[in-house]
Design an enzyme around this catalytic site. Structure first.
Site, mmCIF file in Angstrom:
data_model
loop_
_atom_site.group_PDB
_atom_site.id
_atom_site.type_symbol
_atom_site.label_atom_id
_atom_site.label_comp_id
_atom_site.label_asym_id
_atom_site.label_seq_id
_atom_site.Cartn_x
_atom_site.Cartn_y
_atom_site.Cartn_z
ATOM 1 N N ASP A 146 104.443 9.692 -72.623
ATOM 2 C CA ASP A 146 104.432 10.281 -71.054
ATOM 3 C C ASP A 146 104.881 11.672 -71.276
ATOM 4 O OD1 ASP A 146 107.284 10.591 -72.055
ATOM 5 O OD2 ASP A 146 108.050 9.188 -70.386
ATOM 6 N N HIS A 147 105.065 12.340 -70.160
ATOM 7 C CA HIS A 147 105.383 13.557 -70.094
ATOM 8 C C HIS A 147 106.479 14.241 -70.851
ATOM 9 C CE1 HIS A 147 107.652 11.419 -66.878
ATOM 10 N NE2 HIS A 147 108.646 12.541 -66.929
ATOM 11 N N GLY A 154 111.014 10.115 -73.500
ATOM 12 C CA GLY A 154 111.983 10.945 -73.691
ATOM 13 C C GLY A 154 112.939 10.531 -74.808
ATOM 14 N N THR A 155 113.541 9.096 -74.551
ATOM 15 C CA THR A 155 114.362 8.512 -75.471
ATOM 16 C C THR A 155 113.759 7.777 -76.362
ATOM 17 O OG1 THR A 155 114.715 6.787 -73.940
ATOM 18 C CG2 THR A 155 116.126 8.368 -73.824
ATOM 19 N N GLY A 156 112.605 7.109 -76.204
ATOM 20 C CA GLY A 156 111.907 6.254 -76.995
ATOM 21 C C GLY A 156 112.232 4.814 -76.690
ATOM 22 N N ILE A 157 113.354 4.820 -75.736
ATOM 23 C CA ILE A 157 113.608 3.527 -75.376
ATOM 24 C C ILE A 157 112.710 2.700 -74.349
ATOM 25 C CG2 ILE A 157 115.571 2.022 -74.323
ATOM 26 C CD1 ILE A 157 117.449 4.400 -75.324
ATOM 27 N N GLY A 158 112.431 3.282 -73.246
ATOM 28 C CA GLY A 158 111.344 2.856 -72.125
ATOM 29 C C GLY A 158 110.128 2.317 -72.897
ATOM 30 N N HIS A 168 110.412 -5.112 -93.239
ATOM 31 C CA HIS A 168 111.024 -6.373 -92.894
ATOM 32 C C HIS A 168 110.704 -7.093 -91.693
ATOM 33 C CE1 HIS A 168 115.277 -6.031 -95.481
ATOM 34 N NE2 HIS A 168 114.114 -5.910 -96.217
ATOM 35 N N ARG A 173 110.262 -13.916 -97.597
ATOM 36 C CA ARG A 173 111.416 -14.833 -96.306
ATOM 37 C C ARG A 173 111.209 -13.789 -94.946
ATOM 38 N NH1 ARG A 173 114.096 -10.939 -99.456
ATOM 39 N NH2 ARG A 173 115.647 -9.762 -98.501
HETATM 40 C C1 RB5 Z 1 111.113 10.146 -68.268
HETATM 41 O O1 RB5 Z 1 111.939 11.008 -67.584
HETATM 42 C C2 RB5 Z 1 112.004 9.309 -68.913
HETATM 43 O O2 RB5 Z 1 112.906 8.410 -68.333
HETATM 44 C C3 RB5 Z 1 111.057 8.474 -69.992
HETATM 45 O O3 RB5 Z 1 110.622 9.582 -70.824
HETATM 46 C C4 RB5 Z 1 112.071 7.652 -70.981
HETATM 47 O O4 RB5 Z 1 112.915 8.343 -71.698
HETATM 48 C C5 RB5 Z 1 112.354 6.226 -70.535
HETATM 49 O O5 RB5 Z 1 112.940 5.707 -71.371
#
Ligand code: RB5
Length: 145
Positions: free
Chosen positions: A7-8, A65-69, A97, A131
């Protein structure tokens, strides 16, 4: 072939990783944000992961941004095992694993030097099987029920 998208918020790191992939002569296709303008991460995750499940890409790299979303979105797609990694230990073990097929990174979390080492480890570590195959199959079973 590596499908890479962002993303951006992950755009800058994606560009740094692409420069590294070029340097190593590793084939890639770029998806998602192409100019730093706002781009929704779930759509990028879908675009990249569909290349993997469809067989035109061997693995994926996703950056937000975080890699989470982007990892949350990727893991909703059947056949995808996306791993958010912040160090090489995680990258190594998610291949050994979990047989992860998508590496997720946080463009606002890590720098390009660390990211390149993580990508290198991810791309050059094979699944251990044994395993761990049983456990990966259990993940697939959850996905299918
Ligand atoms: C975008 O502002 C941000 O929310 C996205 O990049 C990401 O970090 C979401 O998890």
């Amino acid at each position: 072939m590596i499908a890479i998208g962002s993303d951006h918020a992950g755009y800058g790191l994606k560009k740094d990783i692409i420069a590294w992939l070029k340097e190593k002569n590793l084939p890639y296709e770029e998806y998602g944000c192409m100019d730093g303008e706002s781009h929704d991460y779930p759509l990028v995750a879908k675009e990249v992961c569909e290349k993997i499940v469809g067989g035109s890409a061997d693995c994926g790299i996703l950056v937000c941004g975080t890699g989470i979303g982007i990892s949350m979105a990727a893991n909703k797609i059947k056949g995808i095992r996306a791993a958010l990694c912040t160090d090489t230990y995680m990258a190594k073990y998610t291949r050994l694993h979990n047989n992860a097929n998508v590496l997720c990174l946080g463009g606002r979390v890590i720098g390009s030097g660390a990211a390149e080492e993580i990508v290198d480890t991810f791309l050059n570590t094979d699944f251990e099987g044994g395993r761990h195959q049983r456990r990966v199959d259990q993940i697939t079973d959850i996905e299918n029920t």
